[in-house]
Design an enzyme around this catalytic site. Structure first.
Site, PDB file in Angstrom:
ATOM      1  N   HIS A   1      -7.594  -5.390  -0.421  1.00  0.00           N
ATOM      2  CA  HIS A   1      -6.479  -4.534  -0.465  1.00  0.00           C
ATOM      3  C   HIS A   1      -5.454  -5.333   0.583  1.00  0.00           C
ATOM      4  O   HIS A   1      -4.177  -5.139   0.527  1.00  0.00           O
ATOM      5  CB  HIS A   1      -6.958  -3.220   0.193  1.00  0.00           C
ATOM      6  CG  HIS A   1      -5.750  -2.282  -0.014  1.00  0.00           C
ATOM      7  ND1 HIS A   1      -5.201  -1.804  -1.151  1.00  0.00           N
ATOM      8  CD2 HIS A   1      -4.712  -1.861   0.717  1.00  0.00           C
ATOM      9  CE1 HIS A   1      -3.415  -1.044  -0.264  1.00  0.00           C
ATOM     10  NE2 HIS A   1      -3.911  -0.498   0.541  1.00  0.00           N
TER      11      HIS A   1
ATOM     12  N   ASP B   1      -9.542  -5.292  -5.149  1.00  0.00           N
ATOM     13  CA  ASP B   1      -9.106  -3.805  -4.339  1.00  0.00           C
ATOM     14  C   ASP B   1      -9.960  -2.634  -4.807  1.00  0.00           C
ATOM     15  O   ASP B   1      -9.383  -2.573  -5.911  1.00  0.00           O
ATOM     16  CB  ASP B   1      -7.573  -3.682  -4.367  1.00  0.00           C
ATOM     17  CG  ASP B   1      -6.496  -3.066  -3.140  1.00  0.00           C
ATOM     18  OD1 ASP B   1      -7.083  -2.156  -2.822  1.00  0.00           O
ATOM     19  OD2 ASP B   1      -5.721  -2.594  -3.375  1.00  0.00           O
TER      20      ASP B   1
ATOM     21  N   SER C   1       0.700  -1.302   0.489  1.00  0.00           N
ATOM     22  CA  SER C   1      -0.467   0.548   0.422  1.00  0.00           C
ATOM     23  C   SER C   1       0.743   0.866  -0.345  1.00  0.00           C
ATOM     24  O   SER C   1       1.840   1.164  -0.892  1.00  0.00           O
ATOM     25  CB  SER C   1      -1.399  -0.228   1.004  1.00  0.00           C
ATOM     26  OG  SER C   1      -1.885   0.712   0.598  1.00  0.00           O
TER      27      SER C   1
END
Length: 820
Positions: free
Chosen positions: A795, A763, A674
């Site tokens: 995610h 995601d 991320s």
């Protein structure tokens, strides 16, 4: 017990070893299930011929045709690594715990889970223990007498004991639109079972954000949050539209129209649109949808008010407004929310009557996690007002209280009292502020005014004690410990907790409150006999040689414009083998970067990272400025400077480790997910000669292409500009230009580091197209790159098979370039 939450807007029992030797076909399915491929000129079975995208640094296409199997050396490495990783992955996780009191003493119930790789799910089970205390000995020893075997809760979504411990609620959420099941168990049998159809409500929320399951004091009703039934959709047939009353779901030749599109709450909430408040009678099974709460409010975290002197019984809950747009909520504490109360209907009330809703926290921008004091005089709640007011998705929290009227008559306005305020710049070694985001369902010691909670304190998680009367805040977990601690449950005046470190598997600890002659409390901690974590010999052996320490990293290039808190050294956790440098050479180093950026990597046990250490890597886990646990000044220093300040902090940490002789400059890799993936891809562009290999999990690679499709477009604006005044659903050309400038994609021409990408198709936070664009750009310029795609993952990439495949491939990828 409330779930312990993880902060981040941008984060991330079966032996399988023999499969890798006995079945090449199964090997490819497990290790390369969805590897990015190129079409072949002739149509062939994807199982018999597959082309893995891989290009060397010279630009020469080095993709190899994979026929029935891999070459023997690669196959052997996968087989060897997979066995050890499977043993790490099989270590159970403690999820929750309860302490129930009875005439024979206290009983502990521990809820646990364990990865089931073949089923791609997590097994849930419970283990119980009788707690005996020997008050005659000097150290007042405590023993947990565990049941011989755990009990698996097959198909159970949640289990919640009643306050007395005489009843157990088990919830089984629906699959394929089947009814939700509620079960009420006594000590010896199933007493009641109720099936709640979809027309009453959808699945119960159990995610830790909207989640709220609360027994009332006499254990006759349970309040909870579930998905409100969807509005009816139009029906059509060969004649066109016809009215609902003349149609049947089983009519032949008709179909359901789509109806109006409804907004959802973003990442991890696919299909979740309207969390609403319900109460079930545990005797009759009758379910009541609580009226009076407008659809503009999404409900969560419900608790019952005290029921004294015959006063009205209220349901108190947190509520989020979603009337304009439901921006992503998971890990986003900057969404305005408030504490509301609505009267719960009694049997004598008119069934059609809707009671008014009361906003109890009008004067503050954030209120969640409501808890009543033991005597019912106060309502406490947490607030993320620093996040809401600034725009940071996570920030330093505060704790507040309001007086609760004994007669149950709520006033028009309430006086909010600050109990713990936001800390901007903590003094050295002092309390850095509150970073808790969750409380136990009953967080009070027996005196009724001492609150026990867990919070981040720089790179550790600690247990704190708050005296509500004096306001005194103190540490309950040991002051000299670099381990991370978290409270599980309370046993009278004692604390049941878990403790771990990067090199130590989670242990259950028991803390006894001891008063000195002056009456000042201290805590004596003891380990609990644990049949819970019987690690394999290989895991135990691998961990036995590991050690860790927390490094203070000075801030480089300190400028006058920085606040004092932003000038304080940040931290990095260094993990290595005690055998490191035995041959005068350091083990290869993995630089590990957390997401957010406003989250933290605590000094706790990670199965995945411990596995990497056990195969010969050292770790440098960097809590760069912007991380939680270091005060609000340091946290707010990175917005408007992402891609520069956070990147420089990581480079400073790496250089600091090298200068200390902890790392070899020629064998450094980097791993992040991320925002950690944002940093990973930035680093291989801004410092192209620093890292020999990289791995990025659902990384942010191009904010300009992300802003229009992510569930948190406000994150893009806030982290780019440093404020929330620029946010718009229609970015200008100037906005898009800035987004591109601060993104890793702007440094693509300099990248030469071989990079592995792990991407989830589902995601919503960093949609997969963001990673694909970067992968294709690297291919275009001839950098060696490999991408694994997981079609059903969002995610977090945390489903058991995905987690397993990801770190197996990360290990093999790093081994290839570090030459272990």
């Amino acid at each position: 017990m409330a779930r312990i939450y993880t902060h981040s807007a941008l984060t991330c029992s079966t032996n399988l070893g023999f499969h890798f030797r006995s079945s090449h076909r199964h090997l490819r399915r497990l290790i390369f299930p969805r590897t990015l491929t190129l079409p072949h000129a002739k149509t062939q079975s994807s199982w018999t011929r597959r082309r893995v995208v891989s290009m060397d640094s010279s630009g020469t296409d080095s993709a190899k045709e994979l026929h029935v199997g891999l070459d023997s050396a690669t196959e052997e490495e996968y087989a060897t690594q997979s066995k050890l990783l499977q043993e790490f992955m099989s270590i159970p996780t403690i999820d929750k715990a309860w302490i129930l009191s009875s005439d024979s003493g206290s009983q502990a119930i521990v809820a646990m889970s364990q990865a089931n790789l073949l089923a791609n799910k997590r097994r849930k089970f419970m283990l119980s223990a009788h707690i005996s205390k020997d008050e005659t000995t000097s150290n007042q020893s405590v023993n947990f007498h565990w049941a011989p075997f755990p009990v698996e809760m097959t198909g159970a979504s949640a289990f919640v004991p009643s306050p007395s411990g005489l009843k157990l609620l088990v919830i089984r959420n629906p699959e394929n639109e089947s009814p939700t099941k509620f079960e009420i168990w006594s000590s010896s049998q199933l007493d009641k079972e109720f099936h709640i159809p979809q027309k009453v409500h959808g699945s119960v929320y159990l995610d830790g954000w909207f989640e709220g399951i609360s027994w009332n004091s006499d254990e006759t009703r349970v309040a909870y949050v579930a998905e409100e039934p969807s509005p009816p959709k139009p029906t059509f047939d060969h004649l066109g539209y016809y009215k609902k009353e003349t149609s049947s779901d089983k009519d032949i030749g008709s179909w359901k129209g789509q109806g109006d599109w409804e907004d959802e709450w973003g990442e991890a909430y696919a299909g979740k649109k309207q969390p609403a408040l319900f109460v079930i009678d545990v005797d009759s099974g009758e379910v009541e949808h609580i009226k009076g709460v407008p659809r503009s409010i999404s409900v969560g975290q419900v608790v019952w008010s005290p029921n004294s002197k015959g006063s009205a019984h209220y349901l108190v809950f947190a509520g989020w407004l979603g009337d304009k747009r439901k921006l992503g909520l998971k890990h986003c504490y900057n969404r305005p929310c408030a504490i509301y109360a609505v009267r719960c209907p009694e049997p004598k009330d008119d069934a059609n009557e809707a009671f008014p809703i009361h906003n109890l926290t009008k004067s503050i921008s954030s209120g969640f996690c409501p808890r009543f004091s033991k005597d019912g005089k106060y309502l406490l709640f947490l607030s993320a007002k620093a996040a809401v007011d600034s725009g940071a998705h996570c920030s330093t929290e505060s704790l507040h209280k309001i007086s609760w009227p004994s007669d149950g008559k709520l006033p028009e306005s309430t006086n909010i009292v600050d109990v713990i305020e936001v800390v901007n710049c903590p003094d050295d070694g002092c309390f850095p502020g509150l970073y808790v985001t969750g409380l136990l369902s009953d967080p009070w010691l027996s005196d009724g005014h001492t609150l026990i909670l867990s919070s981040y304190w720089r790179s550790c998680r600690v247990i704190l004690s708050l005296n509500l009367i004096s306001g005194e805040l103190s540490r309950v977990s040991p002051n000299d410990s670099d381990f991370s601690w978290s409270v599980l449950a309370l046993d009278g005046d004692n604390v049941v907790a878990v403790s771990s470190s990067p090199v130590s598997v989670t242990e259950i600890k028991y803390g006894k409150k001891v008063l000195d002659p002056s009456g000042k409390p201290s805590w004596h901690w003891s380990s609990i006999q644990k049949p819970i974590f019987k690690c394999s010999e290989k895991v135990t052996s691998g961990l036995s040689s590991l050690q860790f320490k927390i490094l203070n990293v000075p801030v480089s290039n300190v400028s006058e414009c920085l606040t004092e808190g932003a000038k304080i050294p940040f931290e990095a956790i260094y993990v290595s083998s005690s055998k490191t440098k035995e041959n005068g050479k350091c083990d290869p180093l993995v630089v590990v970067l957390h997401g957010g950026p406003h989250t933290v990597a605590p000094c706790s046990f990670s199965k995945q990272l411990a596995y990497l250490c056990s195969i010969g890597y050292s770790l440098l886990i960097v809590n760069y400025r912007g991380s939680l646990g270091f005060g609000e000044d340091a946290l707010q220093s990175v917005p408007g400077k992402i891609g520069s300040q956070d990147v420089n902090d990581v480079l400073s940490a790496v250089d600091h480790a090298v200068e200390m002789g902890l790392a070899d400059r020629s064998r450094i890799t980097v791993l992040g997910g991320s925002h950690g993936g944002f940093l990973t891809t930035h680093l291989i562009g801004q410092a192209p000669d620093k890292f020999v290999a990289a791995a990025a999990r659902n990384p942010v690679c191009n904010i300009a292409s992300m802003v229009g499709i992510t569930d948190i477009p406000d994150w893009c604006f806030f982290e780019a500009y440093g404020d929330q005044t620029h946010y718009t659903e229609a970015p200008s050309p100037e906005d898009m230009s800035l987004f591109h400038q601060i993104s890793p994609i702007s440094y693509i021409s300099k990248v030469k580091t071989p990079t592995l990408f792990l991407l989830g198709t589902a995601d919503l936070r960093v949609p997969i197209s963001n990673g694909f664009q970067y992968v294709r750009a690297l291919k275009e310029k001839g950098v060696e790159v490999k991408a694994l795609v997981f079609p059903n993952d969002n995610h977090s990439l945390d489903r058991p098979q995905t987690d397993y495949e990801s770190f197996l491939n990360i290990a093999v990828w790093f081994n290839k370039y570090c030459k272990l």
